[in-house]
Design a protein around this motif. Structure first.
Motif, PDB file in Angstrom:
ATOM      1  N   SER B  71       0.805  -1.214   0.000  1.00  0.00           N
ATOM      2  CA  SER B  71       0.000   0.000   0.000  1.00  0.00           C
ATOM      3  C   SER B  71       0.844   1.273   0.000  1.00  0.00           C
ATOM      4  O   SER B  71       0.316   2.364  -0.141  1.00  0.00           O
ATOM      5  CB  SER B  71      -0.968   0.026   1.191  1.00  0.00           C
ATOM      6  OG  SER B  71      -1.914   1.034   1.019  1.00  0.00           O
ATOM      7  N   HIS B 168      -8.398   2.711   2.077  1.00  0.00           N
ATOM      8  CA  HIS B 168      -7.465   3.430   2.950  1.00  0.00           C
ATOM      9  C   HIS B 168      -8.269   4.277   3.931  1.00  0.00           C
ATOM     10  O   HIS B 168      -9.272   4.873   3.542  1.00  0.00           O
ATOM     11  CB  HIS B 168      -6.565   4.351   2.118  1.00  0.00           C
ATOM     12  CG  HIS B 168      -5.703   3.622   1.144  1.00  0.00           C
ATOM     13  ND1 HIS B 168      -5.767   3.802  -0.207  1.00  0.00           N
ATOM     14  CD2 HIS B 168      -4.758   2.680   1.351  1.00  0.00           C
ATOM     15  CE1 HIS B 168      -4.892   3.010  -0.796  1.00  0.00           C
ATOM     16  NE2 HIS B 168      -4.268   2.313   0.116  1.00  0.00           N
ATOM     17  N   THR B 212     -10.386   2.378  -4.803  1.00  0.00           N
ATOM     18  CA  THR B 212      -9.048   2.128  -5.287  1.00  0.00           C
ATOM     19  C   THR B 212      -9.134   0.928  -6.213  1.00  0.00           C
ATOM     20  O   THR B 212      -9.836  -0.029  -5.889  1.00  0.00           O
ATOM     21  CB  THR B 212      -8.110   1.764  -4.115  1.00  0.00           C
ATOM     22  OG1 THR B 212      -8.233   2.751  -3.121  1.00  0.00           O
ATOM     23  CG2 THR B 212      -6.680   1.689  -4.559  1.00  0.00           C
ATOM     24  N   THR B 216      -6.921  -2.417  -2.106  1.00  0.00           N
ATOM     25  CA  THR B 216      -5.844  -2.627  -1.134  1.00  0.00           C
ATOM     26  C   THR B 216      -5.548  -4.110  -0.905  1.00  0.00           C
ATOM     27  O   THR B 216      -4.601  -4.442  -0.212  1.00  0.00           O
ATOM     28  CB  THR B 216      -6.180  -1.972   0.215  1.00  0.00           C
ATOM     29  OG1 THR B 216      -7.482  -2.380   0.568  1.00  0.00           O
ATOM     30  CG2 THR B 216      -6.137  -0.476   0.123  1.00  0.00           C
ATOM     31  N   ASN B 244      -2.639   3.167  -5.888  1.00  0.00           N
ATOM     32  CA  ASN B 244      -2.105   1.942  -6.473  1.00  0.00           C
ATOM     33  C   ASN B 244      -1.908   2.050  -7.986  1.00  0.00           C
ATOM     34  O   ASN B 244      -1.893   1.044  -8.684  1.00  0.00           O
ATOM     35  CB  ASN B 244      -3.043   0.772  -6.136  1.00  0.00           C
ATOM     36  CG  ASN B 244      -3.180   0.589  -4.633  1.00  0.00           C
ATOM     37  OD1 ASN B 244      -2.278   0.939  -3.873  1.00  0.00           O
ATOM     38  ND2 ASN B 244      -4.296   0.070  -4.193  1.00  0.00           N
ATOM     39  N   GLU B 422       4.331  -5.639  -0.852  1.00  0.00           N
ATOM     40  CA  GLU B 422       4.478  -4.994  -2.154  1.00  0.00           C
ATOM     41  C   GLU B 422       5.968  -4.913  -2.483  1.00  0.00           C
ATOM     42  O   GLU B 422       6.679  -4.041  -1.989  1.00  0.00           O
ATOM     43  CB  GLU B 422       3.863  -3.586  -2.149  1.00  0.00           C
ATOM     44  CG  GLU B 422       4.045  -2.899  -3.492  1.00  0.00           C
ATOM     45  CD  GLU B 422       3.330  -1.565  -3.616  1.00  0.00           C
ATOM     46  OE1 GLU B 422       2.775  -1.076  -2.610  1.00  0.00           O
ATOM     47  OE2 GLU B 422       3.321  -1.020  -4.728  1.00  0.00           O
TER      48      GLU B 422
END
Lengths: 445, 479
Positions: B71, B168, B212, B216, B244, B422
């Motif tokens: 994230s 988020h 998003t 996430t 993202n 990530e």
């Protein structure tokens, strides 16, 4: 130029582990009809070509202009150590210190930063910084609404007009109201400010020195606000705090300000940082991150982000603010700046700014037809009235390589002939004398 | 380590302030004067340099350690863009607002305009403003634009903003800052916002839907266009959280899909450094009929090719003092220019490849609540490890001892014991393999020697810190 290190062999091996035939196959979850209709960008270039391009652009950035302008952002000297230390990659390529054991560098620096801000402002609790000065004033307004559970703030019009625009924008969506009180000449109209405070008022917001450069005593205003259980918010200029009584001494409940002048370059608009400090009893209402001291299981001192139950990643829409990133690296620069100058240096710097501006005031005030508009005390800025339109005069002086000040007409209708002149420690006596000579020339020849 | 204040020695001076070349002025009146000097540290320059150099060494950073924070996109910060960042350090922003001043600052105005055009093309939006100072600030600005749009249409009954539960935390917080109430829609078993529940939540009091995509959980929602269509049918606007975006550069443009407003985190997608928690930068882009609501001022290109600064009379006002975090924007502009079209597409492809590789190699030992091809990040759960008393946080702390920054843990909130990884496109297979070995080792230790994980970290200057005590003591500055 790319920074993706995997070789064709690496990619083949990875695809085999994943069980995919190609990298394209990994994008299969995206339906064809959603694919980009365009991606029309030029091809990349080398570092050499990039630097050539950027230097061309940097050639046209007003570097040869002598600035007597502020507007909240000030051209101050930055000790070399600030750039060097803040450029350490361990600081600038780190993330928010969510894993405190491997982020003690950032966390201790933020704790030290908070300590420096508390000492500057004369208050007891600071957060780890906000975006900039304007949003800091807006956050202080919101904080006062939360603390008092009221919906009105009294906003002195001698607060930086750029900041006031941000405040009214932030308040608008929340159906809160800003009552704007016009100044008396170039000073806050303390009597009218006091008369505007009532039992509906969350806070009265003033600035010191104000947009015209005037410095005033707010003690009586603080008392009046407190009589109505409202707060006094003072937006202050940190370099002035080397010399001028702190917001805490004046009775403020919240102090905010633009931190740029503490070791951050003017950089055409940012990044800067906003600071905010308050009385300890309001700490839970502070927006943004806070670093706090604690110990580990062996009793060793360490630092963590604390009181996170106020923050958006836990409280979501009930958080004290939506702030996620603060301006950590800019705050670090502010801290190193304060520590580099130290107790004596910071006081000397305040005095130097004061003396330089007082000198400029005397020589500009002696120019034929120019009147000084702040009869009372000022810090490193002051306002003059010209016999001509100030915008015109500024434009003509720009052609001679001097930014003489900020003309007030665009912010204060009726003050078209007024000009705010800023003098920091970087302006030499020679430059000040030249400004006076050029002004004389533009006005009278 | 001692605080810089604790190293202070009375009378010691560091940097010297220049001597005055003007006469000493009459002092300020007594009541306006500070009673005693600010108690700042009194240290020499070498003390100062050693103190902050040694402090810096107590940090993990991208330049020192692999930092697979989900994230957050902690990719390599290219060095040439750092060189570029300082080129305009002495350019005063007020110059641009002075009468006739714009001609002196054509360089920085050109950068702003060109970056706005680059971002508009990348996102598929009509216009972009660089004013917002961080991603969350962009969210709030975007929602303020949406509010202005509804207001201009006289449609003032809309008071809700819909967000998925995996969003988020900044999304609901930003919408609340702009004056809206929040409706949260849960995630369906397939990992995206539940479409049926979303339909039920939609009505003519909804102002916007914030999403998003990829979300996430690292998943691309194939129903995204349908969600936009449902929102639009109901008169609401759609907001794209661009956090993202690095997963889809050149693949998908939110504007093409049907989003009305987007913010871009320059520090994530375009590799500007995170600075230990900022500065970031969060430009927003909008579709055509929202352009008039963008904040003031605007940088415009005149017919003769020069640039000017204009007020934007119908806009939402000002959200920051000048033009945004310019030196950060400079770095992003340089990054986009340097990589170009093909380089940016490669960013997404390699980010997605690396994340899927990570996912494939770890899913034997860690539970994968949503086992699908992921985009740039993947979310595991440590629930299997919990059976032997080991939690996500214990795995995270063990990684520190082995020289890796931990992934994001306990987020998103809709996954228990979440571990969100990530790797980003700038890490090599070899670095990821080393990390994977330690993750597998942690899973083994969880079964065989959980105590080792509970004790971690043991290699850092401090061990696990007492956060409850910090919150109770509220010691936030030194006496």
């Amino acid at each position: 130029m790319g920074y993706c290190p995997n070789t064709p062999d690496d990619i083949r091996d990875m695809l085999a582990v994943i069980g995919a035939a190609s990298v394209q196959e990994l994008f299969a979850p995206i339906p064809p009809e959603l694919r980009a209709k365009s991606f029309d960008l030029p091809p990349g270039m080398s570092e050499l070509e990039l630097m050539r391009l950027m230097r061309e652009k940097a050639a046209a950035c007003g570097a040869d202009i002598t600035p007597f302008i502020g507007g909240g952002i000030y051209d101050h000297f930055i000790p070399a150590a600030v750039d060097h230390l803040a450029s350490r990659a361990e600081f600038y390529t780190a993330y928010t210190p969510y894993q405190p054991e491997c982020a003690q560098g950032t966390l201790q620096a933020l704790y030290e930063y908070q300590s420096a801000i508390c000492r500057l402002t004369g208050l007891e609790a600071s957060n780890a910084s906000l975006y900039d000065g304007g949003t800091a004033v807006a956050e202080a307004a919101l904080m006062s609404l939360r603390i008092t559970d009221r919906h009105k703030v009294v906003l002195d019009a001698s607060v930086n007009p750029l900041h006031r625009e941000i405040v009214t924008g932030y308040l608008h969506g929340l159906s809160a109201e800003a009552v704007v009180v016009a100044p008396d000449g170039c000073a806050s109209d303390l009597a009218r400010l006091m008369a505007s405070i009532d039992d509906e008022t969350a806070a009265v917001i003033v600035q010191s020195p104000n947009f015209f450069g005037s410095v005033q005593d707010f003690r009586e205003l603080a008392q009046k606000a407190h009589d109505h259980e409202a707060l006094l918010v003072v937006s202050c200029y940190p370099i002035a705090l080397g010399l001028v009584a702190s917001p805490g001494e004046m009775g403020a409940d919240i102090a905010v300000g633009e931190g740029q002048s503490l070791g951050n370059h003017v950089s055409f608009g940012g990044p800067y940082f906003g600071f905010i400090a308050t009385r300890k009893r309001f700490i839970r209402n502070l927006p943004g991150r806070i670093a706090g001291e604690t110990i580990d299981h062996q009793g060793r001192r360490g630092f963590v982000l604390t009181l996170q139950a106020r923050e958006q990643h836990i409280k979501r829409h009930k958080a004290t603010s939506n702030i996620c990133s603060n301006q950590s690296l800019c705050a670090l620069r502010g801290l190193i700046f304060c520590a580099a100058l130290g107790k004596k240096g910071f006081e000397d710097l305040g005095l130097l700014n004061y003396d330089k501006a007082q000198y400029a005031k005397s020589v500009l005030g002696a120019v034929r037809g120019v009147d000084l508009l702040n009869p009372g005390a000022t810090f490193n800025e002051f306002t003059v009235a010209l016999p001509k339109d100030a915008a015109e005069v500024v434009q003509r002086l720009l052609d001679k390589g001097v930014a003489a000040g900020v003309p007030l007409g665009q912010y204060y209708p009726g003050m078209e002939r007024a000009l705010v002149v800023t003098v920091t420690e970087k302006r030499t006596k020679e430059e000040i004398d030249r400004l006076a000579a050029l002004l004389e020339e533009v006005l009278w020849s | 380590m001692e605080l810089i204040f604790e190293k202070s020695v009375s009378g010691r001076t560091g940097v010297r302030v220049p001597l005055s070349d003007v006469p000493t002025a009459a002092p300020l009146p007594d009541e306006l004067t500070r009673k005693e000097p600010v108690r700042l540290p009194e240290v020499g320059e070498l003390d100062l340099v050693r103190h902050y150099t040694n402090l810096s060494r107590r940090n993990f950073s991208v330049d020192t350690n692999f930092y697979p924070l989900g994230s957050c996109t902690m990719k390599y910060n290219t060095k040439v863009t750092e060189n570029v960042g300082g080129l305009f350090a002495s350019c005063h922003p007020m110059l641009a607002l002075l009468p006739g001043g714009d001609k002196l600052v054509q360089g920085p105005l050109a950068v702003i305009h060109e970056l706005e055009r680059q971002l508009a093309e990348i996102t598929g939006m009509e216009e972009v403003t660089t004013q917002p100072l961080a991603g969350a600030h962009g969210e709030m600005t975007g929602i303020m634009v949406i509010a202005a749009y509804h207001k201009a249409r006289g449609d003032e009954k809309r008071k809700y903003v819909i967000v998925p539960d995996s969003s988020h935390g900044t999304n609901p917080a930003s919408a609340a800052m702009a004056g809206y109430e929040i409706v949260t829609v849960p995630t369906a078993p397939y990992g995206d916002m539940d479409l049926d529940l979303f339909r039920q939540a939609m009505n003519d009091e909804v102002a916007a839907v914030m999403l998003t995509c990829p979300n996430t959980l690292g998943l691309f929602n194939p129903h995204i266009a349908e969600i936009c269509a449902i929102a639009h049918e109901g008169g609401a606007l759609t907001y794209y959280d661009g956090a993202n975006l690095n997963a889809i550069l050149g693949k998908v443009r939110p504007g093409d899909v049907g989003f009305d407003v987007i913010h871009v985190n320059l520090h994530k997608t375009f590799g500007t450094p995170h600075g230990g928690g900022g500065p970031g930068s969060g430009p927003i882009g909008v579709r055509g009929d929202l352009v008039r609501f963008l904040p003031t001022p605007r940088v415009v290109r005149r017919d003769d090719g020069s640039y000017a600064v204009e007020d934007h009379p119908e806009g939402i006002g000002r959200v920051s003092d000048f033009f945004g975090n310019f030196a950060i924007m400079m770095r992003a502009y340089a990054y986009i220019t340097l990589l170009g079209r093909e380089g940016l597409i490669e960013v997404s492809e390699q980010a997605v490849l690396n994340a899927n590789y990570m996912m494939a190699r770890l899913k034997e030992e860690y539970d994968l609540p949503f086992d699908q091809t992921c985009m740039h990040e993947c979310v595991f759960s440590a629930s299997r490890q919990v059976q032997s008393g080991v939690h996500a946080i214990d795995v995270a702390k063990y990684l520190i001892d082995r020289g890796f920054h931990p992934p994001t843990v306990y987020f998103p909130l809709n996954v228990k014991e979440a571990i969100m990884i990530e790797p980003t496109e700038t890490e090599s297979k070899q670095t990821m393999d080393a990390f994977i070995e330690v993750m597998l080792e942690a899973a083994r230790l969880a079964r065989e020697n959980p105590e080792r994980l509970h004790q971690a970290p043991v290699t850092t200057p401090v061990g696990r810190l007492d956060e409850t005590r910090a919150a109770r003591m509220q010691q936030v500055c030194c006496e």
